[in-house]
Scaffold this active site. Structure first.
Site, PDB file in Angstrom:
ATOM      1  N   ARG A   1       4.146 -43.324 -34.059  1.00 53.59           N
ATOM      2  CA  ARG A   1       3.963 -41.908 -33.702  1.00 53.59           C
ATOM      3  C   ARG A   1       3.004 -41.740 -32.535  1.00 53.59           C
ATOM      4  O   ARG A   1       3.095 -40.770 -31.796  1.00 53.59           O
ATOM      5  CB  ARG A   1       3.499 -41.137 -34.948  1.00 53.59           C
ATOM      6  CG  ARG A   1       2.226 -41.686 -35.556  1.00 53.59           C
ATOM      7  CD  ARG A   1       2.077 -41.329 -37.030  1.00 53.59           C
ATOM      8  NE  ARG A   1       2.902 -42.165 -37.897  1.00 53.59           N
ATOM      9  CZ  ARG A   1       3.037 -41.988 -39.202  1.00 53.59           C
ATOM     10  NH1 ARG A   1       2.393 -41.000 -39.809  1.00 53.59           N
ATOM     11  NH2 ARG A   1       3.805 -42.789 -39.913  1.00 53.59           N
TER      12      ARG A   1
ATOM     13  N   LYS B   1      11.257 -45.946 -29.718  1.00 55.30           N
ATOM     14  CA  LYS B   1      10.022 -46.666 -30.059  1.00 55.30           C
ATOM     15  C   LYS B   1      10.156 -48.131 -29.655  1.00 55.30           C
ATOM     16  O   LYS B   1      11.050 -48.832 -30.136  1.00 55.30           O
ATOM     17  CB  LYS B   1       9.751 -46.552 -31.568  1.00 55.30           C
ATOM     18  CG  LYS B   1       8.563 -47.397 -32.063  1.00 55.30           C
ATOM     19  CD  LYS B   1       8.290 -47.191 -33.563  1.00 55.30           C
ATOM     20  CE  LYS B   1       7.264 -48.199 -34.080  1.00 55.30           C
ATOM     21  NZ  LYS B   1       6.997 -48.065 -35.528  1.00 55.30           N
TER      22      LYS B   1
ATOM     23  N   GLU C   1       1.405 -46.595 -35.953  1.00 53.44           N
ATOM     24  CA  GLU C   1       1.251 -46.651 -34.495  1.00 53.44           C
ATOM     25  C   GLU C   1       2.432 -46.068 -33.738  1.00 53.44           C
ATOM     26  O   GLU C   1       2.275 -45.615 -32.606  1.00 53.44           O
ATOM     27  CB  GLU C   1       1.034 -48.112 -34.058  1.00 53.44           C
ATOM     28  CG  GLU C   1       2.311 -48.959 -33.876  1.00 53.44           C
ATOM     29  CD  GLU C   1       3.117 -49.163 -35.160  1.00 53.44           C
ATOM     30  OE1 GLU C   1       2.535 -49.017 -36.248  1.00 53.44           O
ATOM     31  OE2 GLU C   1       4.328 -49.460 -35.072  1.00 53.44           O
TER      32      GLU C   1
ATOM     33  N   ASP D   1      -1.739 -48.945 -38.518  1.00 50.94           N
ATOM     34  CA  ASP D   1      -0.347 -49.348 -38.746  1.00 50.94           C
ATOM     35  C   ASP D   1       0.616 -48.166 -38.588  1.00 50.94           C
ATOM     36  O   ASP D   1       1.825 -48.347 -38.561  1.00 50.94           O
ATOM     37  CB  ASP D   1      -0.206 -49.980 -40.130  1.00 50.94           C
ATOM     38  CG  ASP D   1       1.072 -50.806 -40.274  1.00 50.94           C
ATOM     39  OD1 ASP D   1       1.728 -51.060 -39.238  1.00 50.94           O
ATOM     40  OD2 ASP D   1       1.390 -51.203 -41.400  1.00 50.94           O
TER      41      ASP D   1
ATOM     42  N   ASP E   1      10.586 -53.887 -34.494  1.00 57.87           N
ATOM     43  CA  ASP E   1       9.969 -52.569 -34.369  1.00 57.87           C
ATOM     44  C   ASP E   1      10.209 -51.916 -33.001  1.00 57.87           C
ATOM     45  O   ASP E   1       9.678 -50.854 -32.712  1.00 57.87           O
ATOM     46  CB  ASP E   1       8.468 -52.668 -34.677  1.00 57.87           C
ATOM     47  CG  ASP E   1       7.915 -51.426 -35.345  1.00 57.87           C
ATOM     48  OD1 ASP E   1       8.728 -50.624 -35.854  1.00 57.87           O
ATOM     49  OD2 ASP E   1       6.684 -51.258 -35.343  1.00 57.87           O
TER      50      ASP E   1
ATOM     51  N   ASP F   1       4.904 -55.538 -34.532  1.00 56.44           N
ATOM     52  CA  ASP F   1       3.962 -54.686 -35.273  1.00 56.44           C
ATOM     53  C   ASP F   1       3.218 -55.500 -36.328  1.00 56.44           C
ATOM     54  O   ASP F   1       3.728 -55.727 -37.426  1.00 56.44           O
ATOM     55  CB  ASP F   1       4.718 -53.515 -35.930  1.00 56.44           C
ATOM     56  CG  ASP F   1       3.773 -52.536 -36.623  1.00 56.44           C
ATOM     57  OD1 ASP F   1       2.541 -52.683 -36.454  1.00 56.44           O
ATOM     58  OD2 ASP F   1       4.278 -51.620 -37.306  1.00 56.44           O
TER      59      ASP F   1
ATOM     60  N   LYS G   1      -0.933 -55.682 -41.620  1.00 54.46           N
ATOM     61  CA  LYS G   1       0.133 -55.795 -42.614  1.00 54.46           C
ATOM     62  C   LYS G   1      -0.064 -57.075 -43.428  1.00 54.46           C
ATOM     63  O   LYS G   1      -0.808 -57.964 -43.034  1.00 54.46           O
ATOM     64  CB  LYS G   1       1.498 -55.874 -41.907  1.00 54.46           C
ATOM     65  CG  LYS G   1       1.977 -54.567 -41.310  1.00 54.46           C
ATOM     66  CD  LYS G   1       3.397 -54.727 -40.762  1.00 54.46           C
ATOM     67  CE  LYS G   1       3.883 -53.461 -40.088  1.00 54.46           C
ATOM     68  NZ  LYS G   1       4.037 -52.314 -41.004  1.00 54.46           N
TER      69      LYS G   1
HETATM   70  N1  BES Z   1       7.077 -50.267 -38.125  1.00 51.30           N
HETATM   71  C1  BES Z   1       6.554 -49.735 -39.325  1.00 51.30           C
HETATM   72  C2  BES Z   1       7.645 -49.125 -40.242  1.00 51.30           C
HETATM   73  C3  BES Z   1       8.693 -50.068 -40.769  1.00 51.30           C
HETATM   74  C4  BES Z   1       8.535 -50.633 -42.026  1.00 51.30           C
HETATM   75  C5  BES Z   1       9.836 -50.336 -40.067  1.00 51.30           C
HETATM   76  C6  BES Z   1       9.499 -51.484 -42.522  1.00 51.30           C
HETATM   77  C7  BES Z   1      10.803 -51.193 -40.558  1.00 51.30           C
HETATM   78  C8  BES Z   1      10.636 -51.760 -41.798  1.00 51.30           C
HETATM   79  C9  BES Z   1       5.549 -48.639 -39.014  1.00 51.30           C
HETATM   80  O1  BES Z   1       4.817 -48.833 -37.839  1.00 51.30           O
HETATM   81  C10 BES Z   1       4.573 -48.622 -40.126  1.00 51.30           C
HETATM   82  O2  BES Z   1       3.871 -49.587 -40.293  1.00 51.30           O
HETATM   83  N2  BES Z   1       4.514 -47.502 -40.859  1.00 51.30           N
HETATM   84  C11 BES Z   1       3.620 -47.356 -41.935  1.00 51.30           C
HETATM   85  C12 BES Z   1       3.026 -45.981 -41.860  1.00 51.30           C
HETATM   86  C13 BES Z   1       1.929 -45.732 -42.833  1.00 51.30           C
HETATM   87  C14 BES Z   1       0.735 -46.593 -42.508  1.00 51.30           C
HETATM   88  C15 BES Z   1       1.559 -44.260 -42.777  1.00 51.30           C
HETATM   89  C16 BES Z   1       4.423 -47.519 -43.231  1.00 51.30           C
HETATM   90  O3  BES Z   1       5.545 -47.055 -43.300  1.00 51.30           O
HETATM   91  O4  BES Z   1       3.893 -48.153 -44.142  1.00 51.30           O
HETATM   92 ZN    ZN Z   2       5.715 -49.899 -36.382  1.00 51.46          ZN
HETATM   93 MN    MN Z   3       3.139 -50.002 -38.116  1.00 50.92          MN
END
Ligand code: BES
Ligand code: ZN
Ligand code: MN
Length: 479
Positions: free
Chosen positions: A331, A245, A329, A327, A268, A250, A257
C-alpha cells in the site's frame, strides 16, 4: 518457442495426430471412425477430464471430453484445450477440432489457443534437464476465413503476454532486482513500440515518492518507477491507467516474515508483471484506448537503516502514513503510484496487487478481491472477468472502517484491526485516488501464484490479470 496456430478447413491427412474435443451429446450420437463399444468400454463419455487415444494405423486419434453441449462456455473450451496441451508435449504437430456447440466461433478459437499455449508453459531457465513441450504447430479445423485466423492470433497474443508475466514472476528475487525488472520492461516497450520512462532513485527522490523510498530504505538495491504508454493508431477512446505492485521480493522488512511466509515472496511483483504483460499485447490486439502503466519497483528488506515501525512517510500527494508494520508495504508504494496516476487524469484506473493474506483467506487461491469507487467501472471489470475466466469477487470499502487506520501522529497508519485486512488495505489505497477518478483495486494475493497445475494454470507464477486487463483495454469505455 511459441506455438504456431493456423486455421484450416479440415485436418490434412498428413497430420499424424488428430484431436477432437467432443461433447457428451456427440459421444451419445456416435463419434465418426471410432466404434461405440470401444468408447463405452474405455469409460469415455465426453465429460471434462475424459481422454481417449485410438491409434488407427494411419494416425493417432485423440478424443478429449468437454461436457454437455449446453454447458460449454469459453472457460470450458480453455480447460479442455489445456488438457489437449498437456497431453501433446511429445508431438510436434496436431490437428484439433472444436466441438459443435452454440458458442461463438471466434471466442471458442481464442480460448482454444489460450488453453493450449498456456498449459504447455514451463519455466526452464534454471533446469539442466529441461524437457519443454515439443508442440510447435497446431492446425485448427473449421474454416480458413480471416476471422478464424484473427481469433487464433488474438489468443496467441494474449497467451504470449500472460507467459511473459509468468516469466517475470518465476524469476528469483535475487535476479529480478528493481533495476533488472525495469530494464526488462524497457526492452518490452522497445519491442512493442510503447513509450517508456524509467525513474531512477534520484528521480524518485525528486518526485517525492516517499512511500517507495520508505520501503526501499532497508535495501541495497535501488528502486525504480516505470511508466509505459500505449497510444492507439486512431483517435483514442479515452485513457485507462494500470498500476501494478512491483515488490521484487517481500521479506517483510523489520516486521520480518517467517521462513515459510517468505518462500513464495518473489511473487510479490505479480501485479506489476500482469500490467507489463498486458501492455505487451495491446498493439497486437489493436486496443482502441490510450493505456498508461505506472509500476513502482523495490524489494522489502531489512538493512541497518530500514524503515522502523513508528516511522512516518510522506506520499507523493502530500498525505502522511505512520508505518506500524513494515510488512504492509504494498500500500505504501501503491500510494505513490495511485497519486501519480491520478495526476494523469485518466478516465479510469485499476491497480493489481498481491496485497493481503487476508484476501487469500477470504477468497482462496483462484479468485481475486475487487474493490472500487465507481459502480459502472466495477461492472465493466466484472464483465471482462466473465469473458476471460479470471475470476473476481466484489468486496466492499466500508467508510465506517476508515477509523481503523486513524493514527495519532500522521494522517493514517498503514494497518487496520485484526479482521477485514483486505478491506482496510483497500481503504488506505483509496486515500491516494484523486476525487472523481473511477478506480478499482484487484487484490491478487491468492491467484498470482500456485503450487499446482490446473487446466491452463501451471505451477509458479500464473500471470493472473493479463487476460482481464487486455480485455478491459480492448473494450474500454469511460465509465
Ligand atoms: N505480499 C504480502 C501479501 C501476500 C501474502 C501475498 C501471501 C501473497 C501471498 C503483503 O505485503 C503482506 O505482507 N501483507 C500483510 C499485511 C499485514 C501486515 C497488514 C499480510 O497480509 O499479512
Ligand atoms: Zn508484499
Ligand atoms: Mn508484505
Amino acid at each position: 518457442m511459441a506455438i504456431t496456430f493456423t486455421a484450416t478447413r479440415s485436418i490434412p491427412k498428413s497430420t499424424k495426430v488428430r484431436v477432437r474435443i467432443v461433447t457428451t451429446d456427440a459421444v451419445e450420437a456416435g463419434v465418426a471412425g471410432i466404434p461405440d463399444g470401444q468408447l463405452t468400454s474405455a469409460g469415455f463419455s465426453g465429460k471434462p477430464g475424459d481422454t481417449h487415444v485410438h491409434p488407427d494405423g494411419k494416425r493417432t486419434e485423440v478424443l478429449i471430453g468437454i461436457g454437455d453441449a449446453a454447458d460449454v462456455d469459453t472457460d470450458a473450451v480453455r480447460r479442455a484445450s489445456a488438457a489437449v496441451g498437456r497431453r501433446s508435449g511429445r508431438y510436434g504437430k496436431l490437428g484439433v477440432e472444436l466441438p459443435e456447440t452454440e458458442l461463438d466461433g471466434a471466442a471458442a478459437r481464442q480460448a482454444l489457443v489460450e488453453g493450449i499455449a498456456l498449459s504447455t508453459y514451463t519455466f526452464t531457465t534454471y533446469k539442466s534437464d529441461a524437457k519443454p513441450s515439443k508442440l510447435a504447430t497446431v492446425e485448427v479445423a473449421g474454416g480458413t476465413g480471416a476471422k478464424n485466423q484473427a481469433a487464433l492470433d488474438r489468443g496467441a497474443a494474449i497467451a504470449r503476454g500472460q507467459m511473459l508475466a509468468r516469466d517475470f514472476v518465476n524469476e528469483p528475487g535475487g535476479v529480478l532486482t528493481p533495476a533488472v525488472f525495469a530494464r526488462r520492461a524497457q526492452a518490452v516497450a522497445k519491442e512493442q513500440g510503447l513509450a517508456v520512462k524509467v525513474w531512477d532513485e534520484a528521480a524518485i527522490k525528486k518526485g517525492k515518492l516517499g512511500g517507495l523510498l520508505g520501503v526501499n530504505r532497508g535495501s541495497t538495491q535501488p528502486p525504480r518507477f516505470v511508466e509505459l504508454t500505449y497510444t492507439p493508431k486512431s483517435k483514442p477512446k479515452g485513457t485507462l491507467a494500470l498500476i501494478g505492485k512491483g515488490i521484487t521480493f517481500d521479506a517483510g522488512g523489520l516486521s520480518i516474515k517467517t521462513g515459510a511466509g517468505m518462500m513464495t515472496m518473489k511473487c510479490d511483483m505479480g501485479g506489476a508483471a500482469a500490467v507489463i504483460g498486458a501492455m505487451s499485447v495491446l498493439k497486437d490486439l489493436g486496443a482502441g484506448c490510450r493505456v498508461r502503466a505506472f509500476v513502482p519497483m523495490t524489494d522489502n528488506m531489512l538493512g541497518g537503516d530500514a524503515t522502523r515501525p513508528g516511522d512516518v512517510l510522506k506520499i507523493r500527494n502530500g498525505k502522511t502514513i505512520e508505518v506500524l508494520n513494515t510488512d504492509a508495504e504494498g500500500r505504501l508504494i501503491l500510494a505513490d503510484a495511485l497519486s501519480l496516476a491520478s495526476e494523469a487524469k485518466p478516465d479510469a484506473m485499476i491497480d493489481l496487487a498481491t496485497l493481503t493474506g487476508a484476501c487469500m483467506v477470504a477468497l482462496g487461491p483462484k479468485i481475486a478481491g475487487l474493490m472500487g469507487n465507481n459502480a459502472p467501472w466495477i461492472e465493466q471489470i466484472e464483465a471482462a472477468s466473465d469473458l476471460t475466466g479470471e475470476r473476481v469477487w466484489h468486496l466492499p470499502l466500508p467508510s465506517d472502517y476508515r477509523k481503523q487506520v486513524d493514527s495519532s501522529v500522521a494522517d493514517m497508519k498503514n494497518i487496520g484491526g485484526p479482521h477485514g485486512g483486505a478491506l482496510t488495505a483497500g481503504l488506505i489505497l483509496q486515500e491516494f485516488v484523486a476525487d472523481g477518478v473511477p478506480w478499482a483495486h484487484l487484490d491478487i494475493a491468492g491467484p498470482a501464484f500456485t503450487d499446482s497445475d490446473d487446466a491452463e494454470i501451471t505451477k509458479g507464477g500464473t500471470g493472473f490479470g493479463v487476460r482481464l486487463l487486455a480485455e478491459l483495454a480492448v473494450n474500454f469505455t469511460a465509465p
